[in-house]
Design a protein around this motif. Structure first.
Motif, mmCIF file in Angstrom:
data_model
loop_
_atom_site.group_PDB
_atom_site.id
_atom_site.type_symbol
_atom_site.label_atom_id
_atom_site.label_comp_id
_atom_site.label_asym_id
_atom_site.label_seq_id
_atom_site.Cartn_x
_atom_site.Cartn_y
_atom_site.Cartn_z
ATOM 1 N N GLY A 22 -2.994 -28.536 16.676
ATOM 2 C CA GLY A 22 -1.974 -27.625 17.186
ATOM 3 C C GLY A 22 -0.664 -28.342 17.469
ATOM 4 N N LEU A 23 -0.774 -29.544 18.061
ATOM 5 C CA LEU A 23 0.442 -30.313 18.357
ATOM 6 C C LEU A 23 1.151 -30.756 17.081
ATOM 7 C CD1 LEU A 23 -0.814 -32.507 21.335
ATOM 8 C CD2 LEU A 23 0.718 -30.532 21.444
ATOM 9 N N LEU A 24 0.388 -31.139 16.065
ATOM 10 C CA LEU A 24 0.987 -31.558 14.798
ATOM 11 C C LEU A 24 1.697 -30.396 14.107
ATOM 12 C CD1 LEU A 24 -1.812 -33.891 13.356
ATOM 13 C CD2 LEU A 24 0.426 -34.567 14.238
ATOM 14 N N VAL A 25 1.044 -29.228 14.113
ATOM 15 C CA VAL A 25 1.668 -28.057 13.507
ATOM 16 C C VAL A 25 2.937 -27.681 14.275
ATOM 17 C CG1 VAL A 25 1.393 -25.584 13.082
ATOM 18 C CG2 VAL A 25 -0.464 -27.163 12.520
ATOM 19 N N THR A 26 2.861 -27.770 15.622
ATOM 20 C CA THR A 26 4.033 -27.443 16.447
ATOM 21 C C THR A 26 5.182 -28.400 16.163
ATOM 22 O OG1 THR A 26 2.662 -26.531 18.203
ATOM 23 C CG2 THR A 26 4.870 -27.244 18.811
ATOM 24 N N ALA A 27 4.861 -29.708 16.067
ATOM 25 C CA ALA A 27 5.903 -30.701 15.786
ATOM 26 C C ALA A 27 6.536 -30.459 14.414
ATOM 27 C CB ALA A 27 5.325 -32.105 15.865
ATOM 28 N N GLY A 28 5.689 -30.171 13.424
ATOM 29 C CA GLY A 28 6.217 -29.914 12.088
ATOM 30 C C GLY A 28 7.092 -28.677 12.044
ATOM 31 N N ALA A 29 6.639 -27.606 12.686
ATOM 32 C CA ALA A 29 7.409 -26.363 12.688
ATOM 33 C C ALA A 29 8.723 -26.530 13.442
ATOM 34 C CB ALA A 29 6.578 -25.247 13.313
ATOM 35 N N THR A 30 8.693 -27.254 14.574
ATOM 36 C CA THR A 30 9.918 -27.467 15.350
ATOM 37 C C THR A 30 10.924 -28.292 14.568
ATOM 38 O OG1 THR A 30 8.643 -27.386 17.413
ATOM 39 C CG2 THR A 30 10.826 -28.380 17.517
ATOM 40 N N THR A 31 10.439 -29.338 13.905
ATOM 41 C CA THR A 31 11.324 -30.170 13.082
ATOM 42 C C THR A 31 11.944 -29.366 11.953
ATOM 43 O OG1 THR A 31 10.007 -32.147 13.578
ATOM 44 C CG2 THR A 31 11.437 -32.236 11.643
ATOM 45 N N TYR A 32 11.140 -28.514 11.320
ATOM 46 C CA TYR A 32 11.633 -27.693 10.212
ATOM 47 C C TYR A 32 12.719 -26.730 10.701
ATOM 48 C CZ TYR A 32 11.641 -24.308 6.412
ATOM 49 O OH TYR A 32 12.026 -23.470 5.394
ATOM 50 N N GLY A 319 4.392 -23.208 20.482
ATOM 51 C CA GLY A 319 3.361 -24.046 19.857
ATOM 52 C C GLY A 319 2.556 -24.820 20.878
ATOM 53 N N LEU A 320 3.223 -25.356 21.893
ATOM 54 C CA LEU A 320 2.504 -26.085 22.950
ATOM 55 C C LEU A 320 1.552 -25.165 23.710
ATOM 56 C CD1 LEU A 320 5.387 -28.318 24.360
ATOM 57 C CD2 LEU A 320 3.384 -29.090 23.072
ATOM 58 N N LEU A 321 2.035 -23.964 24.002
ATOM 59 C CA LEU A 321 1.185 -23.013 24.712
ATOM 60 C C LEU A 321 -0.032 -22.629 23.882
ATOM 61 C CD1 LEU A 321 0.732 -21.187 27.158
ATOM 62 C CD2 LEU A 321 2.170 -19.469 26.049
ATOM 63 N N MET A 322 0.190 -22.360 22.600
ATOM 64 C CA MET A 322 -0.927 -22.000 21.728
ATOM 65 C C MET A 322 -1.903 -23.164 21.556
ATOM 66 S SD MET A 322 -0.610 -18.857 21.013
ATOM 67 C CE MET A 322 -1.847 -18.759 19.715
ATOM 68 N N SER A 323 -1.359 -24.375 21.460
ATOM 69 C CA SER A 323 -2.228 -25.547 21.326
ATOM 70 C C SER A 323 -3.094 -25.725 22.568
ATOM 71 C CB SER A 323 -1.380 -26.806 21.097
ATOM 72 O OG SER A 323 -0.627 -26.698 19.901
#
Length: 341
Positions: A22-32, A319-323
C-alpha cells in the motif's frame, strides 16, 4: 532478533506485506501526480513565454511595416514638404496606434560640401537657429531634418548628425549595405521627454534611395542613397503595451541588448528587483532588424501559488489511510484465523 519478535513478524507477515504494498502504491501514485502538476506548470509557463516572444516579434514587424510605408511616401514623390509629412504621420495616429514610438523622421544623407547649403535651406524654412550638430569633419553626414510629431521634445533632434554616434552609425552602415531595416543597440534618445523618468531606447533605420527601383548591389545602394527613414522608440512604453498570459501579474520579462545578459545591456525589466527565488526561468534570443535581443522570462510567487494543486497531498493522505486500513484488516483476519486454529 529475539524469538518472540521473529514469531510476531511471521504471524503478521501478510499484514506487513499488505502495508508495504500500500505504501509503495501510494508513493508511486503521489510521485506521478506531483510530476503531472509540475509538467502542467512548466507547460503553462512555456506557452506564456512563446506567446510573449511572438507578441514582441509581431509588434516589431508592424512597426517596421509602418516605417517601410513611410519610406514609400518619399519614394513616390520628388519632394515631400514638411506639412505633407506632418499630415501623413497624423493620419497614422502614430502615438495612439504605435505605443512606445517617440519620433518618426528622415535623416538626410549629405556630403560635407552640402552642409552649408542644407543649413541655409532649413533657416529659410523657418528655423533661424538651425545648424548641424555635433560638428565633425567627416566626409558624409546623416542629418535629421524632418521629424514628427513636431513637439518640444522632438524639436531638439533637428539637425542632429546621426553619424556622430557609434551605435547609430553601425546601424546606418548595415541598412545602407543590405537595403533592409536596421536597428541600433541600446541608445539614449536625443528627444527623450524632459521631466519624465529616462528610458532606454532604440532606433530603426530604413534606407531611402533615389528612383522608383531599389538598387540591388551595395555599390549601387551607396551611390543612390538619399537618407534614412527612422523610428525612435522608448523601450518601456514599447514593451508594456504587450499582451500575453500573466505578463506583469504572474510572469516578468527582462530584455537585454545582445546575446548575453548583463546589467549594462538591459533595455527593459518589468520587475526592477531580483526575481522571485525558486521560480521558473526561460531565456530566448530574437532578432530585431539585424540585432539580437535576449528575452528572460521569470515567474513570480503568484504564478507558483496559482499553479499549486492539492491532488498530491490528497492522494498521499488517502493512500496512507487505505494502507493503514488494509494493514489492520489483514492483521485482524490473520489473528482471527490463528485463534480459530
Amino acid at each position: 532478533m529475539s524469538t518472540s519478535l521473529a514469531s510476531h513478524v511471521r504471524r503478521n507477515a501478510a499484514a506487513l506485506l499488505a502495508l508495504l504494498m500500500g505504501l509503495l502504491v501510494t508513493a508511486g501514485a503521489t510521485t506521478y501526480i506531483r510530476r503531472g502538476v509540475s509538467l502542467r506548470r512548466q507547460q503553462l509557463f512555456d506557452d506564456a513565454t512563446t506567446d510573449g516572444s511572438v507578441a514582441l516579434q509581431q509588434r516589431l514587424d508592424v512597426y517596421q511595416a509602418m516605417l517601410l510605408g513611410t519610406r514609400g511616401v518619399f519614394t513616390g514623390s520628388e519632394a515631400v514638404e514638411r506639412r505633407e509629412f506632418r499630415a501623413y504621420t497624423e493620419s497614422l495616429e502614430v502615438r495612439q496606434r504605435y505605443p512606445g514610438i517617440q519620433a518618426v523622421g528622415l535623416a538626410r544623407w549629405l556630403s560635407r560640401d552640402e552642409l552649408a547649403r542644407h543649413e541655409a535651406r532649413m533657416r529659410q524654412e523657418g528655423f533661424p537657429q538651425y545648424r548641424v550638430w555635433p560638428e565633425d569633419a567627416r566626409e558624409h553626414h546623416a542629418v535629421v531634418d524632418l521629424v514628427e510629431p513636431f513637439d518640444v521634445n522632438n524639436l531638439r533632434v533637428l539637425g542632429f548628425d546621426v553619424m556622430s554616434e557609434p551605435a547609430r552609425r553601425a546601424a546606418l552602415a548595415r541598412a545602407m549595405r543590405s537595403g533592409l531595416p536596421a536597428a541600433t543597440g541600446k541608445v539614449q534618445l536625443v528627444s527623450e521627454p524632459v521631466g519624465q523618468v529616462a528610458q532606454a531606447g532604440f532606433v530603426i533605420y530604413v534606407p531611402l534611395y533615389a528612383g522608383m527601383v531599389e538598387p540591388t548591389t551595395p555599390q549601387a545602394r551607396g551611390e543612390r542613397l538619399e537618407g534614412f527613414v527612422f523610428g525612435a522608440f522608448r523601450m518601456k512604453d514599447f514593451v508594456e503595451g504587450l499582451r500575453f498570459p500573466g505578463f506583469q501579474s504572474t510572469i516578468d520579462l527582462a530584455i537585454y541588448d545582445g546575446a548575453t545578459v548583463s546589467e549594462s545591456a538591459r533595455l527593459y525589466t518589468s520587475h526592477p528587483g531580483a526575481p522571485d527565488a525558486g521560480g521558473l526561468r526561460q531565456q530566448l534570443t530574437v532578432q530585431v532588424a539585424g540585432v539580437p535581443w535576449t528575452l528572460v522570462f521569470t515567474t513570480r510567487e503568484a504564478f507558483m501559488t496559482g499553479t499549486r494543486s492539492s491532488h498530491p497531498t490528497t492522494v498521499a493522505g488517502g493512500g496512507l489511510l487505505m494502507s493503514l486500513l488494509l494493514f489492520l484488516v489483514t492483521r485482524a483476519q490473520v489473528n482471527a484465523r490463528a485463534l480459530a486454529e
